[in-house]
Motif scaffolding. Structure first.
Motif, PDB file in Angstrom:
ATOM      1  N   ALA A   1      -2.317   7.498   3.503  1.00  0.00           N
ATOM      2  CA  ALA A   1      -3.580   7.089   2.920  1.00  0.00           C
ATOM      3  C   ALA A   1      -4.597   8.165   3.235  1.00  0.00           C
ATOM      4  CB  ALA A   1      -4.049   5.746   3.477  1.00  0.00           C
ATOM      5  N   VAL A   2      -5.574   8.309   2.405  1.00  0.00           N
ATOM      6  CA  VAL A   2      -6.625   9.299   2.616  1.00  0.00           C
ATOM      7  C   VAL A   2      -7.855   8.556   3.116  1.00  0.00           C
ATOM      8  CG1 VAL A   2      -8.096  11.064   1.592  1.00  0.00           C
ATOM      9  CG2 VAL A   2      -5.721  10.857   0.869  1.00  0.00           C
ATOM     10  N   VAL A   3      -8.233   8.830   4.340  1.00  0.00           N
ATOM     11  CA  VAL A   3      -9.376   8.159   4.950  1.00  0.00           C
ATOM     12  C   VAL A   3     -10.594   9.033   4.764  1.00  0.00           C
ATOM     13  CG1 VAL A   3     -10.326   7.181   7.066  1.00  0.00           C
ATOM     14  CG2 VAL A   3      -7.862   7.082   6.611  1.00  0.00           C
TER      15      VAL A   3
ATOM     16  N   GLY B   1     -10.278  16.726   1.663  1.00  0.00           N
ATOM     17  CA  GLY B   1     -11.477  15.903   1.875  1.00  0.00           C
ATOM     18  C   GLY B   1     -11.166  14.667   2.668  1.00  0.00           C
ATOM     19  N   GLY B   2      -9.978  14.600   3.242  1.00  0.00           N
ATOM     20  CA  GLY B   2      -9.620  13.427   4.031  1.00  0.00           C
ATOM     21  C   GLY B   2      -8.403  13.741   4.862  1.00  0.00           C
ATOM     22  N   LEU B   3      -7.829  12.672   5.457  1.00  0.00           N
ATOM     23  CA  LEU B   3      -6.688  12.845   6.367  1.00  0.00           C
ATOM     24  C   LEU B   3      -5.640  11.808   6.031  1.00  0.00           C
ATOM     25  CD1 LEU B   3      -5.430  14.199   8.844  1.00  0.00           C
ATOM     26  CD2 LEU B   3      -6.570  12.469  10.247  1.00  0.00           C
ATOM     27  N   ALA B   4      -4.469  12.254   5.738  1.00  0.00           N
ATOM     28  CA  ALA B   4      -3.348  11.345   5.471  1.00  0.00           C
ATOM     29  C   ALA B   4      -2.716  11.010   6.804  1.00  0.00           C
ATOM     30  CB  ALA B   4      -2.345  11.980   4.522  1.00  0.00           C
ATOM     31  N   THR B   5      -3.106   9.899   7.383  1.00  0.00           N
ATOM     32  CA  THR B   5      -2.645   9.503   8.717  1.00  0.00           C
ATOM     33  C   THR B   5      -2.687   7.998   8.814  1.00  0.00           C
ATOM     34  OG1 THR B   5      -3.051   9.786  11.079  1.00  0.00           O
ATOM     35  CG2 THR B   5      -4.981   9.607   9.646  1.00  0.00           C
ATOM     36  N   PRO B   6      -2.014   7.391   9.827  1.00  0.00           N
ATOM     37  CA  PRO B   6      -2.149   5.935  10.021  1.00  0.00           C
ATOM     38  C   PRO B   6      -3.612   5.549  10.168  1.00  0.00           C
ATOM     39  CG  PRO B   6      -0.344   6.795  11.327  1.00  0.00           C
ATOM     40  CD  PRO B   6      -1.021   7.988  10.740  1.00  0.00           C
TER      41      PRO B   6
ATOM     42  N   ARG C   1      -4.181   3.495  -4.356  1.00  0.00           N
ATOM     43  CA  ARG C   1      -4.132   3.181  -2.918  1.00  0.00           C
ATOM     44  C   ARG C   1      -5.419   3.596  -2.230  1.00  0.00           C
ATOM     45  NH1 ARG C   1       0.490   5.313  -1.890  1.00  0.00           N
ATOM     46  NH2 ARG C   1      -0.219   7.377  -1.229  1.00  0.00           N
ATOM     47  N   ASN C   2      -5.926   4.781  -2.605  1.00  0.00           N
ATOM     48  CA  ASN C   2      -7.151   5.236  -1.981  1.00  0.00           C
ATOM     49  C   ASN C   2      -8.328   4.323  -2.314  1.00  0.00           C
ATOM     50  OD1 ASN C   2      -5.766   7.365  -0.869  1.00  0.00           O
ATOM     51  ND2 ASN C   2      -6.358   8.827  -2.469  1.00  0.00           N
ATOM     52  N   ALA C   3      -8.382   3.853  -3.557  1.00  0.00           N
ATOM     53  CA  ALA C   3      -9.459   2.939  -3.942  1.00  0.00           C
ATOM     54  C   ALA C   3      -9.323   1.603  -3.198  1.00  0.00           C
ATOM     55  CB  ALA C   3      -9.445   2.713  -5.450  1.00  0.00           C
ATOM     56  N   LEU C   4      -8.081   1.157  -3.049  1.00  0.00           N
ATOM     57  CA  LEU C   4      -7.862  -0.123  -2.375  1.00  0.00           C
ATOM     58  C   LEU C   4      -8.182  -0.025  -0.886  1.00  0.00           C
ATOM     59  CD1 LEU C   4      -6.930  -3.016  -2.617  1.00  0.00           C
ATOM     60  CD2 LEU C   4      -4.573  -2.261  -2.323  1.00  0.00           C
TER      61      LEU C   4
ATOM     62  N   LEU D   1       0.821  -1.208   0.000  1.00  0.00           N
ATOM     63  CA  LEU D   1       0.000   0.000   0.000  1.00  0.00           C
ATOM     64  C   LEU D   1       0.858   1.263   0.000  1.00  0.00           C
ATOM     65  CD1 LEU D   1      -2.824  -0.999   2.523  1.00  0.00           C
ATOM     66  CD2 LEU D   1      -3.027  -0.732   0.051  1.00  0.00           C
ATOM     67  N   GLN D   2       2.002   1.216   0.680  1.00  0.00           N
ATOM     68  CA  GLN D   2       2.866   2.401   0.719  1.00  0.00           C
ATOM     69  C   GLN D   2       3.484   2.717  -0.635  1.00  0.00           C
ATOM     70  OE1 GLN D   2       5.484   2.982   4.181  1.00  0.00           O
ATOM     71  NE2 GLN D   2       4.528   1.153   5.100  1.00  0.00           N
ATOM     72  N   THR D   3       3.690   1.695  -1.457  1.00  0.00           N
ATOM     73  CA  THR D   3       4.331   1.896  -2.770  1.00  0.00           C
ATOM     74  C   THR D   3       3.314   2.023  -3.895  1.00  0.00           C
ATOM     75  OG1 THR D   3       4.522  -0.497  -3.046  1.00  0.00           O
ATOM     76  CG2 THR D   3       6.394   0.661  -2.038  1.00  0.00           C
ATOM     77  N   THR D   4       2.037   1.883  -3.565  1.00  0.00           N
ATOM     78  CA  THR D   4       1.001   1.983  -4.593  1.00  0.00           C
ATOM     79  C   THR D   4       0.724   3.460  -4.884  1.00  0.00           C
ATOM     80  OG1 THR D   4       0.023  -0.069  -3.822  1.00  0.00           O
ATOM     81  CG2 THR D   4      -1.367   1.343  -5.189  1.00  0.00           C
ATOM     82  N   PRO D   5       0.485   3.836  -6.147  1.00  0.00           N
ATOM     83  CA  PRO D   5       0.130   5.220  -6.479  1.00  0.00           C
ATOM     84  C   PRO D   5      -1.060   5.679  -5.658  1.00  0.00           C
ATOM     85  CG  PRO D   5       0.569   3.983  -8.466  1.00  0.00           C
ATOM     86  CD  PRO D   5       0.611   3.005  -7.362  1.00  0.00           C
TER      87      PRO D   5
END
Length: 459
Positions: free
Chosen positions: A141-143, A152-157, A72-75, A64-68
């Motif tokens: 990741a954008v939750v 529109g989201g938060l890039a966080t664990p 990544r967001n869709a996954l 997931l970290q290496t996915t575009p």
């Protein structure tokens, strides 16, 4: 202290003790087997599953970290990524006594999983709403739904939910435990059946011993069972045969004694009568005949005590009729008994022996009581009672019990000669021969009453 407590805790019958021991051993073996299964089979299996699952989670996190970002967001959206773990997800599975083995396996799985994951990758177990394992993944990741200016989201664990491996849930043990419990129940039932089979000859031995003690001759016990039981049955059969031979020898000896003593006594009476001249003083003859009568009475008491009617068959009859007949005989001799006879059920008894029992009690009442002679009878649900009473001087309870033993005479009998102290011993023996007992009770208004308690038919 320990032994009395153990006696109170243990069941009283051998069957119940053996069944309890068998159940305890089966349960102990099942517990030991389950412990071995969990520690040496399931635990390594669960730890291997945790290690494989940790490798899978780490690989997924790296992927997931290496996915575009778009992919990544869709996954992560498909993996139900969340910024906060659900409230019903616990760091440790909740304990459950009924499912202790599952709790144990989940705890082992989580402990092993945390050892193989990085320290910042937490794991939570969700039990409500489906079994899922929540893993805290790394950024970015954008939750969706989180506050982030312009994104529109938060890039966080974030947390994602993954299915739990079957090895961690312990579902495979259900069938094994059910099968184990079934085998334990089968073993207990088998032990119960075996114990019943072993107890059958013991019950037959008990019944045969009861019949033997009641004066009957039991049929020989079978000796085709287990070696130990067959040895006991064979020994009992030999004992019964030896007792029958001893009984035959005793009967022959008693008949010989009766004949050999009574014959010279009769000759002595005849010689005394022939030797005395006419018109001579007959006081010596009267005294001698009195002594001879005492000797015959003593001899008869010994014969009665030795015989006691074991060979006499029991017959159903009316005890009140027997009492009335005896009371009439004593009334003809000038001794009136007051009768208070209730309606009695038909009881099987030995006629001659029961006649001897009642005669001894009524004679004792006449000799040692003298006044207030009475006989009464009544019945309860389980016994028939016969009571012979008088107004003589009372004795203590200890003295009364001692009178049941052979050759014991109470202090009120010292003034009377010609007795042997066997009268009440004969009564006690005949009562026991009928399965009953003899009791002594003080009468209202003074005096003594002797109760003969006989069991009713079927009680």
């Amino acid at each position: 202290m320990t032994r009395p407590l153990l006696h109170r805790v243990l069941p009283r019958t051998l069957l119940a003790r053996n069944i309890a021991l068998l159940i305890a051993l089966v349960m102990l073996s099942q517990v030991c087997s389950l412990a071995v299964l969990l520690h040496y089979v399931q635990r390594p299996r669960v730890e291997r599953a945790a290690a494989v699952f940790a490798t899978y989670v780490t690989t997924l996190d790296n992927l997931l970290q290496t996915t575009p970002p778009a992919a990544r967001n869709a996954l992560t959206a498909r993996l139900d990524a969340r910024g906060e773990v659900p409230g019903n997800a616990d760091a440790q599975p909740p304990p459950s006594l009924l499912r202790a083995y599952r709790t144990y396996q989940r705890k082992v799985f989580l402990t092993s999983l945390r050892k193989h994951l990085p320290a910042d990758m937490e794991a939570r177990w969700q039990t409500e709403g489906g079994q899922r394992l929540w893993i805290r993944m790394h950024a970015p990741a954008v939750v969706p739904g989180a506050d982030a200016p312009g994104t529109g989201g938060l890039a966080t664990p974030y947390w994602i939910a993954l299915p739990i491996p079957e090895d961690a849930q312990g579902n495979g043990l259900d069938a094994a435990i059910i099968l184990s419990l079934g085998l334990a129940a089968l073993a207990a039932l088998t032990g119960y059946a075996i114990q019943l089979h072993l107890n059958r000859p013991l019950r037959e031995l008990t019944r045969a011993a009861s019949r033997l003690s009641a004066g009957e001759t039991p049929a020989p016990l079978p000796t085709d069972g287990p070696v130990e039981i067959a040895a006991v049955s064979s020994a009992f059969n030999q004992m019964t045969h030896a007792l029958q031979q001893a009984e035959a020898t005793r009967a022959l000896m008693l008949a010989g004694i009766s004949h050999d003593i009574r014959t010279p006594l009769t000759k002595l009476r005849l010689s005394m009568a022939m030797a005395m001249p006419e018109n001579s003083d007959s006081s010596f003859v009267v005294a001698a005949e009195s002594y001879l009568d005492q000797i015959e009475t003593i001899l008869q008491q010994f014969m009665d005590y030795a015989g006691s009617g074991e060979r006499e068959p029991a017959e159903p009859g009316d005890l009140n009729a027997l009492i009335e007949r005896l009371a009439g005989d004593f009334a003809g001799l000038g001794h009136e008994f007051e009768l208070s006879l209730a309606r009695l059920p038909v009881v099987a008894y030995r006629p001659v022996s029961m006649l001897r029992l009642l005669m001894n009690l009524m004679q004792n009442a006449i000799v040692y009581g003298g006044s207030g002679l009475a006989v009464r009878s009544w019945a309860t649900d389980d016994a028939v009672y016969l009571a012979v009473g008088d107004r003589g001087k009372g004795l203590s309870a200890q003295e009364l019990e001692q009178l049941k033993a052979p050759f014991q005479r109470g202090r009120n009998a010292r003034a009377h000669s010609g007795g042997t102290g066997l009268g009440l011993a004969i009564v006690e023996r005949i009562a026991r021969l009928h399965g009953g007992r003899v009791e002594f009770h003080a009468r209202d208004g003074g005096g003594l009453e002797v109760w003969v308690v006989l069991p009713r038919e079927g009680s």
